[in-house]
Design an enzyme around this catalytic site. Structure first.
Site, PDB file in Angstrom:
ATOM      1  N   ASP A 134     -21.048 -15.149  10.734  1.00 59.25           N
ATOM      2  CA  ASP A 134     -20.423 -14.159  10.899  1.00 59.25           C
ATOM      3  C   ASP A 134     -20.069 -12.916  12.336  1.00 59.25           C
ATOM      4  O   ASP A 134     -21.655 -12.760  12.282  1.00 59.25           O
ATOM      5  CB  ASP A 134     -20.236 -13.672   9.014  1.00 59.25           C
ATOM      6  CG  ASP A 134     -19.264 -14.659   7.851  1.00 59.25           C
ATOM      7  OD1 ASP A 134     -18.468 -14.896   9.073  1.00 59.25           O
ATOM      8  OD2 ASP A 134     -19.481 -14.519   7.368  1.00 59.25           O
ATOM      9  N   ARG A 184     -14.937 -18.738  16.431  1.00 57.85           N
ATOM     10  CA  ARG A 184     -14.174 -18.134  15.627  1.00 57.85           C
ATOM     11  C   ARG A 184     -14.006 -17.215  15.951  1.00 57.85           C
ATOM     12  O   ARG A 184     -14.545 -15.573  16.385  1.00 57.85           O
ATOM     13  CB  ARG A 184     -14.634 -18.025  14.189  1.00 57.85           C
ATOM     14  CG  ARG A 184     -14.157 -17.009  13.295  1.00 57.85           C
ATOM     15  CD  ARG A 184     -14.426 -17.423  11.720  1.00 57.85           C
ATOM     16  NE  ARG A 184     -15.260 -18.351  11.228  1.00 57.85           N
ATOM     17  CZ  ARG A 184     -15.386 -18.397  10.246  1.00 57.85           C
ATOM     18  NH1 ARG A 184     -16.365 -17.121   9.940  1.00 57.85           N
ATOM     19  NH2 ARG A 184     -15.996 -19.665   9.823  1.00 57.85           N
ATOM     20  N   HIS A 227      -3.821 -14.574  10.039  1.00 57.84           N
ATOM     21  CA  HIS A 227      -2.789 -14.701   9.207  1.00 57.84           C
ATOM     22  C   HIS A 227      -1.365 -14.469  10.132  1.00 57.84           C
ATOM     23  O   HIS A 227      -0.778 -13.980   9.403  1.00 57.84           O
ATOM     24  CB  HIS A 227      -2.977 -14.129   8.042  1.00 57.84           C
ATOM     25  CG  HIS A 227      -3.795 -14.376   7.041  1.00 57.84           C
ATOM     26  ND1 HIS A 227      -5.567 -13.427   7.364  1.00 57.84           N
ATOM     27  CD2 HIS A 227      -4.917 -14.925   6.442  1.00 57.84           C
ATOM     28  CE1 HIS A 227      -6.347 -13.987   6.729  1.00 57.84           C
ATOM     29  NE2 HIS A 227      -6.130 -15.155   6.625  1.00 57.84           N
ATOM     30  N   ARG A 288     -12.472  -4.670   2.413  1.00 63.19           N
ATOM     31  CA  ARG A 288     -11.976  -4.769   3.390  1.00 63.19           C
ATOM     32  C   ARG A 288     -10.615  -6.265   4.056  1.00 63.19           C
ATOM     33  O   ARG A 288      -9.862  -5.516   4.536  1.00 63.19           O
ATOM     34  CB  ARG A 288     -12.809  -6.204   4.851  1.00 63.19           C
ATOM     35  CG  ARG A 288     -14.543  -4.765   5.306  1.00 63.19           C
ATOM     36  CD  ARG A 288     -14.876  -5.416   5.800  1.00 63.19           C
ATOM     37  NE  ARG A 288     -15.723  -6.932   5.783  1.00 63.19           N
ATOM     38  CZ  ARG A 288     -17.157  -7.256   5.090  1.00 63.19           C
ATOM     39  NH1 ARG A 288     -17.632  -5.799   4.839  1.00 63.19           N
ATOM     40  NH2 ARG A 288     -17.145  -8.084   4.538  1.00 63.19           N
ATOM     41  N   ARG A 289     -11.041  -6.473   2.790  1.00 66.31           N
ATOM     42  CA  ARG A 289      -9.468  -7.581   2.396  1.00 66.31           C
ATOM     43  C   ARG A 289      -8.424  -5.970   1.632  1.00 66.31           C
ATOM     44  O   ARG A 289      -7.157  -5.969   1.950  1.00 66.31           O
ATOM     45  CB  ARG A 289      -9.345  -8.103   1.256  1.00 66.31           C
ATOM     46  CG  ARG A 289     -10.409  -9.615   1.705  1.00 66.31           C
ATOM     47  CD  ARG A 289     -10.144 -10.979   2.824  1.00 66.31           C
ATOM     48  NE  ARG A 289     -10.190  -9.780   4.208  1.00 66.31           N
ATOM     49  CZ  ARG A 289     -11.498  -9.630   4.506  1.00 66.31           C
ATOM     50  NH1 ARG A 289     -12.390 -10.233   4.441  1.00 66.31           N
ATOM     51  NH2 ARG A 289     -11.502  -8.949   5.610  1.00 66.31           N
TER      52      ARG A 289
HETATM   53  P1  FDA Z   1      -2.929  -8.913   9.873  1.00 67.81           P
HETATM   54  O1  FDA Z   1      -4.114  -7.925   8.941  1.00 67.81           O
HETATM   55  O2  FDA Z   1      -3.130  -7.256  10.960  1.00 67.81           O
HETATM   56  O3  FDA Z   1      -2.424  -9.376   9.612  1.00 67.81           O
HETATM   57  C1  FDA Z   1      -0.905  -9.737  10.624  1.00 67.81           C
HETATM   58  C2  FDA Z   1       0.406 -10.610   9.361  1.00 67.81           C
HETATM   59  O4  FDA Z   1      -0.723 -10.776   9.081  1.00 67.81           O
HETATM   60  C3  FDA Z   1       0.264  -9.047   9.171  1.00 67.81           C
HETATM   61  O5  FDA Z   1       1.319  -7.885   9.572  1.00 67.81           O
HETATM   62  C4  FDA Z   1       0.796 -10.100   8.053  1.00 67.81           C
HETATM   63  O6  FDA Z   1       2.982 -10.692   8.411  1.00 67.81           O
HETATM   64  C5  FDA Z   1       0.063 -11.484   7.649  1.00 67.81           C
HETATM   65  N1  FDA Z   1      -0.029 -11.170   7.009  1.00 67.81           N
HETATM   66  C6  FDA Z   1      -1.838 -10.604   6.572  1.00 67.81           C
HETATM   67  N2  FDA Z   1      -2.620 -10.420   5.758  1.00 67.81           N
HETATM   68  C7  FDA Z   1      -1.001 -10.897   4.385  1.00 67.81           C
HETATM   69  C8  FDA Z   1      -1.734 -11.395   3.638  1.00 67.81           C
HETATM   70  N3  FDA Z   1      -2.817 -10.916   2.579  1.00 67.81           N
HETATM   71  N4  FDA Z   1      -0.419 -11.668   3.164  1.00 67.81           N
HETATM   72  C9  FDA Z   1       0.735 -12.226   3.251  1.00 67.81           C
HETATM   73  N5  FDA Z   1       0.546 -12.341   5.205  1.00 67.81           N
HETATM   74  C10 FDA Z   1      -0.778 -11.463   5.701  1.00 67.81           C
HETATM   75  N6  FDA Z   1     -13.652 -10.366  10.111  1.00 67.81           N
HETATM   76  C11 FDA Z   1     -15.072  -9.236  10.656  1.00 67.81           C
HETATM   77  O7  FDA Z   1     -14.865  -8.711  11.635  1.00 67.81           O
HETATM   78  N7  FDA Z   1     -15.861 -10.470  11.720  1.00 67.81           N
HETATM   79  C12 FDA Z   1     -15.927 -12.212  10.453  1.00 67.81           C
HETATM   80  O8  FDA Z   1     -16.898 -12.061  10.575  1.00 67.81           O
HETATM   81  C13 FDA Z   1     -14.647 -12.392  10.349  1.00 67.81           C
HETATM   82  N8  FDA Z   1     -14.404 -13.912   9.808  1.00 67.81           N
HETATM   83  C14 FDA Z   1     -13.257 -14.489   9.028  1.00 67.81           C
HETATM   84  C15 FDA Z   1     -13.041 -15.306   8.963  1.00 67.81           C
HETATM   85  C16 FDA Z   1     -12.111 -15.791   8.496  1.00 67.81           C
HETATM   86  C17 FDA Z   1     -11.917 -17.180   8.570  1.00 67.81           C
HETATM   87  C18 FDA Z   1     -10.745 -15.141   8.712  1.00 67.81           C
HETATM   88  C19 FDA Z   1      -9.215 -15.850   8.423  1.00 67.81           C
HETATM   89  C20 FDA Z   1     -10.434 -13.426   9.145  1.00 67.81           C
HETATM   90  C21 FDA Z   1     -12.045 -13.261   9.311  1.00 67.81           C
HETATM   91  N9  FDA Z   1     -12.688 -11.426   9.188  1.00 67.81           N
HETATM   92  C22 FDA Z   1     -13.631 -11.192  10.159  1.00 67.81           C
HETATM   93  C23 FDA Z   1     -11.440 -10.729   8.985  1.00 67.81           C
HETATM   94  C24 FDA Z   1     -10.630 -10.461  10.182  1.00 67.81           C
HETATM   95  O9  FDA Z   1     -11.322  -9.631  10.847  1.00 67.81           O
HETATM   96  C25 FDA Z   1      -9.516  -9.916  10.351  1.00 67.81           C
HETATM   97  O10 FDA Z   1      -9.418  -8.512   9.374  1.00 67.81           O
HETATM   98  C26 FDA Z   1      -8.438 -10.355   9.652  1.00 67.81           C
HETATM   99  O11 FDA Z   1      -8.021 -11.834   9.357  1.00 67.81           O
HETATM  100  C27 FDA Z   1      -6.736 -10.043   8.598  1.00 67.81           C
HETATM  101  O12 FDA Z   1      -6.309 -10.215  10.230  1.00 67.81           O
HETATM  102  P2  FDA Z   1      -5.376 -10.863  10.457  1.00 67.81           P
HETATM  103  O13 FDA Z   1      -5.551 -11.176  11.850  1.00 67.81           O
HETATM  104  O14 FDA Z   1      -4.987 -12.041   9.324  1.00 67.81           O
HETATM  105  O15 FDA Z   1      -3.330 -10.510  11.472  1.00 67.81           O
END
Ligand code: FDA
Length: 308
Positions: A134, A184, A227, A288-289
């Site tokens: 990570d 990733r 996502h 963070r979530r």
């Molecule tokens: P963002 O949060 O901007 O969301 C974009 C869109 O996605 C939203 O507008 C919505 O449409 C949809 N969406 C998002 N969350 C939703 C929900 N709860 N329900 C419904 N729709 C939703 N970070 C880091 O700093 N270090 C790391 O090592 C990791 N590792 C990691 C592994 C994996 C497998 C994932 C998926 C994520 C990480 N992260 C991470 C976290 C990552 O940096 C980030 O904070 C989250 O994935 C949220 O970013 P999104 O790309 O989903 O976009």
């Protein structure tokens, strides 16, 4: 950055708030929405279900910022126990592990983190699976990439996470897109200063696209962790344009986030990996979530108020 997001991320690092929130009798349902449970058996049970539904998994034993070598050792043991359990249940082919170097001693001594991560990699190899490191806040990026390079000398399949919000990441993607490299790509989840990270969400999205293209045009195995429906669609299109077949890259999403979309992508033939955290140290992860989706925060606070 959205002010509520900054506030929640600040709370994630505040020890007093951590004590109050983590000690409150929060509904199990609130935490269980994003966390598989506390034990190895909980983690394996959730993994079994996800694998049975056509998904793949990466498991994270929760914990970070360890400043105690004994705790780092405990984390290594948790991973070794987990890997044995995955192998025993025939799940190792579909489930790997994700490791935060700060949980295995990075803050104490980079060499300790390297040695501990190496023990986890050796066990993963024995069980027939892989490890992804990570990525944490930007002060650890260089150290994590140094450890990655050393681990890859013995275990070339060790994966790294790169964060699109960091200004440096497009170059890191180009450097890490060689044959055999597993990267990733995520947006990034920590509160970072503007000199190192894009603050504007649109700029982060544009950076994600640039980084994704760098990975798709390379020779490695890209893992797109998002996502975001627009990014998922765009990556699907660009992967097809680069003649990447399903199986030569994967989508990744967090446990509890857009589960229907995870299944939909898998049914289209994509490899979809779900990041499944487990263990007692859920506080920083959960915060963070919540910061990513402040609309969830009201639900969480209400639950604290009614149960606490
Ligand atoms: P963002 O949060 O901007 O969301 C974009 C869109 O996605 C939203 O507008 C919505 O449409 C949809 N969406 C998002 N969350 C939703 C929900 N709860 N329900 C419904 N729709 C939703 N970070 C880091 O700093 N270090 C790391 O090592 C990791 N590792 C990691 C592994 C994996 C497998 C994932 C998926 C994520 C990480 N992260 C991470 C976290 C990552 O940096 C980030 O904070 C989250 O994935 C949220 O970013 P999104 O790309 O989903 O976009």
């Amino acid at each position: 950055m959205n002010p509520l997001r900054s506030l929640i991320l600040a709370a994630a690092g505040n020890h007093t708030i951590r004590r109050v929130v983590a000690g409150a009798p929060v509904s199990r349902d609130v935490v269980r929405r994003f966390v598989a449970g506390e034990t190895t058996a909980d983690a394996v049970a959730v993994t079994s279900k996800l694998v049975a539904s056509g998904l793949t998994v990466t498991l994270d034993y929760l914990g970070e910022d360890t400043t105690d070598a004994a705790l780092a050792e405990q984390t290594v043991h948790a991973y070794l126990e987990l890997l044995d359990a995955l192998e025993a249940q025939g799940l190792a082919e579909r489930a790997e592990v994700s490791v935060k170097l700060s949980a295995v001693g990075q803050l104490l001594d980079e060499r300790l983190a390297l040695e501990n991560a190496g023990r986890i990699c050796a066990a993963a190899q024995r069980c027939g699976t892989t490890v992804t490191l990570d990525m944490e806040d930007h002060t650890t990026t260089d150290s994590t990439l140094r450890v990655l390079a050393q681990l890859r000398e013995s275990w070339p399949w060790v994966g790294a996470v790169l964060q699109a919000y960091l200004r440096r990441t497009r170059d890191d993607c180009a450097r890490l897109s060689g044959p055999g490299s597993r990267v990733r790509l995520c947006k990034g989840a920590y509160a970072e200063p503007p000199d190192v990270a894009f603050a504007d969400a649109h700029e982060v999205d544009l950076s994600y696209v640039r980084c994704a293209l760098a990975l798709l045009s390379g020779d490695g195995y890209p893992m797109f962790a998002t996502h975001d429906p627009r990014l998922v669609r765009l990556i699907g299109e660009r992967a097809a344009a680069f003649e990447h077949k399903p199986g030569s890259f994967e989508f990744q999403m967090l446990y509890g986030v857009r589960p229907e979309e995870q299944l939909r992508l898998a049914q289209l033939g994509h490899t979809v990996r779900v990041y499944v955290p487990y263990g007692g140290e859920w506080y920083g992860y959960l915060m963070r979530r919540l910061a990513e989706r402040p609309s969830n925060t009201g639900f969480f606070l209400r639950s604290l108020a009614t149960r606490g």
